[in-house]
Design a protein around this motif. Structure first.
Motif, PDB file in Angstrom:
ATOM      1  N   MET A 203       0.858  -1.170   0.000  1.00  0.00           N
ATOM      2  CA  MET A 203       0.000   0.000   0.000  1.00  0.00           C
ATOM      3  C   MET A 203       0.900   1.227   0.000  1.00  0.00           C
ATOM      4  SD  MET A 203      -3.275   0.727   2.418  1.00  0.00           S
ATOM      5  CE  MET A 203      -2.458   0.756   3.964  1.00  0.00           C
ATOM      6  N   GLY A 204       0.675   2.127  -0.908  1.00  0.00           N
ATOM      7  CA  GLY A 204       1.509   3.310  -1.049  1.00  0.00           C
ATOM      8  C   GLY A 204       1.084   4.434  -0.122  1.00  0.00           C
ATOM      9  N   ILE A 205       1.749   5.542  -0.266  1.00  0.00           N
ATOM     10  CA  ILE A 205       1.499   6.707   0.587  1.00  0.00           C
ATOM     11  C   ILE A 205       0.083   7.239   0.386  1.00  0.00           C
ATOM     12  CG2 ILE A 205       2.436   8.397  -1.026  1.00  0.00           C
ATOM     13  CD1 ILE A 205       3.058   8.539   2.689  1.00  0.00           C
ATOM     14  N   ILE A 206      -0.428   7.193  -0.830  1.00  0.00           N
ATOM     15  CA  ILE A 206      -1.798   7.666  -1.085  1.00  0.00           C
ATOM     16  C   ILE A 206      -2.804   6.779  -0.359  1.00  0.00           C
ATOM     17  CG2 ILE A 206      -3.515   8.119  -2.887  1.00  0.00           C
ATOM     18  CD1 ILE A 206      -1.178  10.053  -2.955  1.00  0.00           C
ATOM     19  N   GLY A 207      -2.558   5.477  -0.366  1.00  0.00           N
ATOM     20  CA  GLY A 207      -3.439   4.563   0.364  1.00  0.00           C
ATOM     21  C   GLY A 207      -3.438   4.837   1.854  1.00  0.00           C
ATOM     22  N   TRP A 208      -2.253   5.129   2.425  1.00  0.00           N
ATOM     23  CA  TRP A 208      -2.184   5.449   3.856  1.00  0.00           C
ATOM     24  C   TRP A 208      -2.887   6.758   4.164  1.00  0.00           C
ATOM     25  CZ3 TRP A 208      -1.394   2.535   7.829  1.00  0.00           C
ATOM     26  CH2 TRP A 208      -0.674   1.351   7.674  1.00  0.00           C
TER      27      TRP A 208
ATOM     28  N   ASN B 289       0.012  -5.165   3.233  1.00  0.00           N
ATOM     29  CA  ASN B 289      -0.007  -4.196   2.147  1.00  0.00           C
ATOM     30  C   ASN B 289      -1.348  -4.158   1.426  1.00  0.00           C
ATOM     31  OD1 ASN B 289       2.592  -3.274   2.524  1.00  0.00           O
ATOM     32  ND2 ASN B 289       3.462  -4.913   1.300  1.00  0.00           N
ATOM     33  N   HIS B 290      -2.377  -4.638   2.057  1.00  0.00           N
ATOM     34  CA  HIS B 290      -3.709  -4.651   1.458  1.00  0.00           C
ATOM     35  C   HIS B 290      -4.566  -3.584   2.129  1.00  0.00           C
ATOM     36  CE1 HIS B 290      -2.524  -8.361  -0.434  1.00  0.00           C
ATOM     37  NE2 HIS B 290      -2.215  -8.856   0.754  1.00  0.00           N
TER      38      HIS B 290
END
Length: 89
Positions: free
Chosen positions: A1-6, A57-58
């Motif tokens: 999971m990238g920064i946008i997802g966080w 990471n999901h």
């Protein structure tokens, strides 16, 4: 999971934390949003560091959401303890 997802997870976790702890905060919606984003990062870090449970990471992992909401709640409570009495209504 990238920064946008966080960041998205933090926005939603902050909103859920605000629902669980209603009340007037000094920062309003923007402050709660920032606390939610920081809480998602703090919750994920604490989970992987001290609970020996790395965050997956999901985006839809229940444990990831739980740690993000818990981190947001901790930061929201700390924020209210530090700055809760500065506002007079």
């Amino acid at each position: 999971m990238g920064i946008i997802g966080w960041i998205i997870l933090g926005l939603l976790a902050g909103a859920i934390a605000k629902i669980l702890l209603p009340g007037r905060d000094l920062g309003g919606l923007i402050g709660t949003t920032l606390i939610g984003i920081a809480g998602a990062f703090v919750g994920g870090w604490l989970s992987s560091r001290f609970l020996d449970r790395p965050v997956e990471n999901h985006f839809f992992d229940l444990y990831t959401w739980g740690s993000a909401i818990a981190g947001s709640l901790v930061l929201l409570i700390a924020y209210r303890l530090l700055f809760g009495n500065t506002r007079r209504s």
